[in-house]
Design an enzyme around this catalytic site. Structure first.
Site, PDB file in Angstrom:
ATOM      1  N   HIS A 180       5.022  13.690  11.816  1.00  0.00           N
ATOM      2  CA  HIS A 180       5.691  12.702  12.676  1.00  0.00           C
ATOM      3  C   HIS A 180       6.679  13.314  13.655  1.00  0.00           C
ATOM      4  CE1 HIS A 180       4.722   9.435   9.430  1.00  0.00           C
ATOM      5  NE2 HIS A 180       3.678   9.760  10.145  1.00  0.00           N
ATOM      6  N   CYS A 186      10.849  15.545  28.225  1.00  0.00           N
ATOM      7  CA  CYS A 186      10.813  14.604  29.346  1.00  0.00           C
ATOM      8  C   CYS A 186       9.456  13.904  29.381  1.00  0.00           C
ATOM      9  CB  CYS A 186      11.037  15.362  30.648  1.00  0.00           C
ATOM     10  SG  CYS A 186      10.653  14.383  32.114  1.00  0.00           S
ATOM     11  N   CYS A 219      13.886  16.125  36.832  1.00  0.00           N
ATOM     12  CA  CYS A 219      12.834  15.489  37.635  1.00  0.00           C
ATOM     13  C   CYS A 219      13.040  13.982  37.735  1.00  0.00           C
ATOM     14  CB  CYS A 219      11.454  15.789  37.056  1.00  0.00           C
ATOM     15  SG  CYS A 219      11.020  14.749  35.655  1.00  0.00           S
TER      16      CYS A 219
END
Ligand code: NAD
Ligand code: ZN
Length: 255
Positions: free
Chosen positions: A120, A128, A156
């Protein structure tokens, strides 16, 4: 024998070449990390759908990220417990040993375990969602602490999320394959501190049993898996595992 008295368990362990351990949130409970279900479980207070999904992250980024930030801080302060250390010690006892975890706290690795199959993800890793840039926990802390309204953003402009598997998301494919392969080859399978309700991880003990493995459950409570188990060791994994590993070492002495 410290904890094993069951003759069929002793017989199975004596012959075991492949031992697999699957851990869940319960193994870290004694380290101070709350479980989701069971007594004092987090899900008894908060709804998972409200927090652990991409939709809620996207819609309520600040709330979700504050919750994950809180859990990161809890994990950073916690230490592995005797259960984690016992499993690390077990790794060199049988011919083959595989440790599969549903946990995202990294405590097995901090106890010294290598090649942990994380199903998990890991809460101390972040990335990102737009460009994929990875953020170490130190880098993430920096961005989070300087972020407007607790919405962490990459250079970004994309949102930064924890590297954990949310509801509705697929598990990391390679790790899932490793887990399946180890499971079907196991002679003895230990299901430790998991409520066995989150699939596909919950399928693994059942699969092991179908393949002929001897299934041992270690949990403070009965679970949906208890009926299937060949042996139930009821209690805290931090107390049971060190004794169990001592017994296994007696039954499987090194050549
Ligand atoms: N530490 C963590 O990384 C952490 C914590 C909470 C939830 N989660 C995530 O939530 C999901 C929950 O599923 P799950 O089955 O792992 O956990 P769960 O919360 O559904 O179940 C925990 C189980 O552990 C048992 N337990 C509690 N204390 C114990 C102890 N001291 N010794 C032995 N057993 C004990 C409980 O009876 C229960 O059956 C997982 O996918 C996991 O990724 C992870
Ligand atoms: Zn980016």
């Amino acid at each position: 024998m410290k904890i094993l008295s069951d003759p069929s368990a002793i017989e199975a362990i004596k012959k075991a070449k492949n031992i697999v351990a699957l851990t869940g949130a319960g193994i870290s409970a004694e380290s101070g990390i709350p479980t989701f279900r069971g007594e004092n479980g987090l899900w008894t207070k908060l709804s998972p759908e409200e927090l652990a999904s991409f939709e809620s992250f996207y819609q309520n980024t600040a709330v979700v990220m504050e919750w994950y930030k809180h859990r990161q801080e809890v994990i950073k302060k916690c230490k592995p417990n005797p259960g984690h250390y016992a499993l690390c010690e077990l790794s060199s006892v049988p011919e083959h040993f595989n440790l599969i975890t549903q946990n995202i706290d990294g405590l097995h690795q901090r106890a010294g375990s290598r090649d942990v199959v994380e199903l998990h993800g890991n809460l101390l890793e972040n990335y990102c969602v737009r460009c994929g840039q990875k953020y170490s926990i130190e880098e993430f802390d920096d961005v989070f602490n300087n972020a407007m309204n607790h919405v962490p953003r990459c250079n970004c402009g994309g949102l930064i999320r924890p590297n954990v598997v949310w509801f509705g998301e697929a598990l990391p494919r390679e790790n899932l394959e490793l887990a399946y392969n180890a499971t079907i080859q196991s002679d003895v399978f230990l299901s430790i501190g998991t409520s066995a309700q989150v699939r596909p991880a919950a399928d693994l003990p059942v699969l092991a049993k179908q393949g002929g493995a001897f299934l041992i459950e270690i949990n403070t409570q009965h679970t949906v898996l208890s009926e299937e188990a060949d042996l139930i060791l009821q209690g805290n994994s931090g107390e049971i595992l060190p004794q169990l590993v001592e017994d296994i070492k007696t039954l499987l002495p090194k050549a």
